[in-house]
Design an enzyme around this catalytic site. Structure first.
Site, short mmCIF file in Angstrom:
data_model
loop_
_atom_site.label_atom_id
_atom_site.label_comp_id
_atom_site.label_asym_id
_atom_site.label_seq_id
_atom_site.Cartn_x
_atom_site.Cartn_y
_atom_site.Cartn_z
N LYS A 39 0.84 -1.19 0.00
CA LYS A 39 0.00 0.00 0.00
C LYS A 39 0.88 1.25 0.00
O LYS A 39 2.00 1.25 0.52
CB LYS A 39 -0.91 0.01 1.23
CG LYS A 39 -1.98 -1.08 1.24
CD LYS A 39 -3.13 -0.73 0.29
CE LYS A 39 -4.31 -1.67 0.52
NZ LYS A 39 -5.46 -1.31 -0.33
N ASN A 65 -0.93 1.86 -6.55
CA ASN A 65 -1.83 2.92 -6.98
C ASN A 65 -1.11 4.26 -6.88
O ASN A 65 -0.12 4.41 -6.17
CB ASN A 65 -3.09 2.94 -6.11
CG ASN A 65 -3.96 1.72 -6.34
OD1 ASN A 65 -3.98 1.16 -7.44
ND2 ASN A 65 -4.68 1.29 -5.32
N LYS A 148 -4.49 5.54 -15.10
CA LYS A 148 -5.06 4.63 -14.11
C LYS A 148 -5.53 5.40 -12.89
O LYS A 148 -6.57 5.07 -12.30
CB LYS A 148 -4.04 3.58 -13.70
CG LYS A 148 -4.67 2.57 -12.73
CD LYS A 148 -3.70 1.56 -12.17
CE LYS A 148 -4.41 0.67 -11.15
NZ LYS A 148 -3.51 -0.29 -10.49
N SER A 218 -14.10 -1.57 -4.72
CA SER A 218 -12.73 -1.10 -4.86
C SER A 218 -12.01 -1.38 -3.55
O SER A 218 -12.64 -1.57 -2.51
CB SER A 218 -12.69 0.41 -5.16
OG SER A 218 -13.23 1.14 -4.07
N SER A 219 -10.68 -1.39 -3.60
CA SER A 219 -9.92 -1.61 -2.37
C SER A 219 -10.14 -0.46 -1.38
O SER A 219 -10.13 -0.67 -0.17
CB SER A 219 -8.43 -1.78 -2.68
OG SER A 219 -7.92 -0.63 -3.31
N GLU A 231 -5.93 4.44 1.27
CA GLU A 231 -4.96 5.12 0.41
C GLU A 231 -5.48 6.47 -0.09
O GLU A 231 -5.08 6.94 -1.14
CB GLU A 231 -4.60 4.24 -0.79
CG GLU A 231 -3.80 3.01 -0.43
CD GLU A 231 -3.31 2.27 -1.67
OE1 GLU A 231 -2.10 2.16 -1.87
OE2 GLU A 231 -4.17 1.78 -2.43
#
Length: 272
Positions: A39, A65, A148, A218-219, A231
């Site tokens: 993460k 991400n 992204k 989604s995470s 995040e």
């Protein structure tokens, strides 16, 4: 994982992998490739432990991400050892040693930060093919990362804020319009940062959300409801901060950030 291996529960078929597992990089030693998948809030701590894994030709491939981790890794191991990458998949850690794959293209795009089609990048591309999943070597990976980010900020931001899956969001005109505005706002920031996202890539972000399984979240949503650290700062927080630097208006991003920040703070305190 040492005792039971890695189990993957996938919409494309379940499977198990028996592989060595350790939390000590020194037990592994120098690698050809290090897939850096932590993460974003753990980037600095994990990067500080990369030393034993990095040899003369090692590539540390950031599959994270956001758009900031690559520079952090450059600071830790040097620019010659870092490649950028983006994974396109909907998956989560269901429990220790168990991954739940719920949808998405299940592919990665990666590349050297300077755009070279290096020999090691070609070897990684071949290795992905041998492993049986889709991969693409990009000459403009920074643009891919921003594209992204635009998708994630829309998909993650709305599923977390609304707390409903993408299937229900995209059937409500006002919510789907907000999805599009989030994509457009992130792309405006990307252009101001010198990494313009082509219109075709913006359209692919919308198409990806349209094609996603209707029950996909989604995470960011998963971490919110599970009480885990989020995040948010690497996603909407970054967009809001960079937009302010360029004096850009990003009202939908600001709204999502404001809605989710109390949860992010609450979960961070609970996880401390």
């Amino acid at each position: 994982m040492r005792e039971h291996g890695l189990k993957v529960r996938s919409v494309k078929g379940d499977f198990e992998v028996q592989a060595p597992a350790t939390d000590d990089p020194a037990e592994v030693g120098s690698c050809d490739f290090v897939l850096f998948c932590v993460k974003t809030f753990d980037t600095d701590a994990a990067a500080a432990r990369l030393g034993p894994l990095v040899g003369a030709g090692t590539a540390v491939v950031s599959l994270q991400n956001g758009v900031e981790s690559e520079e952090k890794l450059v600071g830790a191991v040097g620019e010659d050892h870092v490649m950028g990458a983006a994974a396109f998949i909907f998956a989560e850690v269901a429990e220790p040693g168990v991954i739940r794959h719920t949808g998405g293209p299940a592919r990665i795009t990666f590349g050297e930060l300077d755009g070279r089609a290096s020999q090691r990048a070609k070897r990684l591309l071949a290795g992905c093919g041998q492993a049986g999943f889709g991969a693409e070597l990009s000459a403009s990976i920074r643009t891919v990362l921003w594209a992204k980010l635009a998708f994630i900020c829309a998909q993650a931001g709305l599923t977390a804020a609304v707390r409903l899956p993408i299937g229900e969001i995209r059937t409500v005109p006002a919510a789907w319009a907000a999805f599009g505005r989030l994509v457009a706002e992130v792309c405006a920031v990307a252009e101001a940062e010198g990494n313009p996202v082509p219109q075709a890539a913006q359209e692919r972000a919308l198409a990806l959300a349209q094609a996603a399984g209707p029950v996909s979240f989604s995470s960011l949503h998963d971490d919110l409801v599970a009480g885990r650290r989020m995040e948010l700062e690497a996603l909407h927080g970054l967009v809001v901060r960079r937009a302010a630097q360029h004096r850009l208006a990003v009202p939908t991003s600001e709204a999502v950030y404001a809605i989710l920040q109390p949860w992010a703070i609450r979960n961070q305190h609970a996880s401390a």
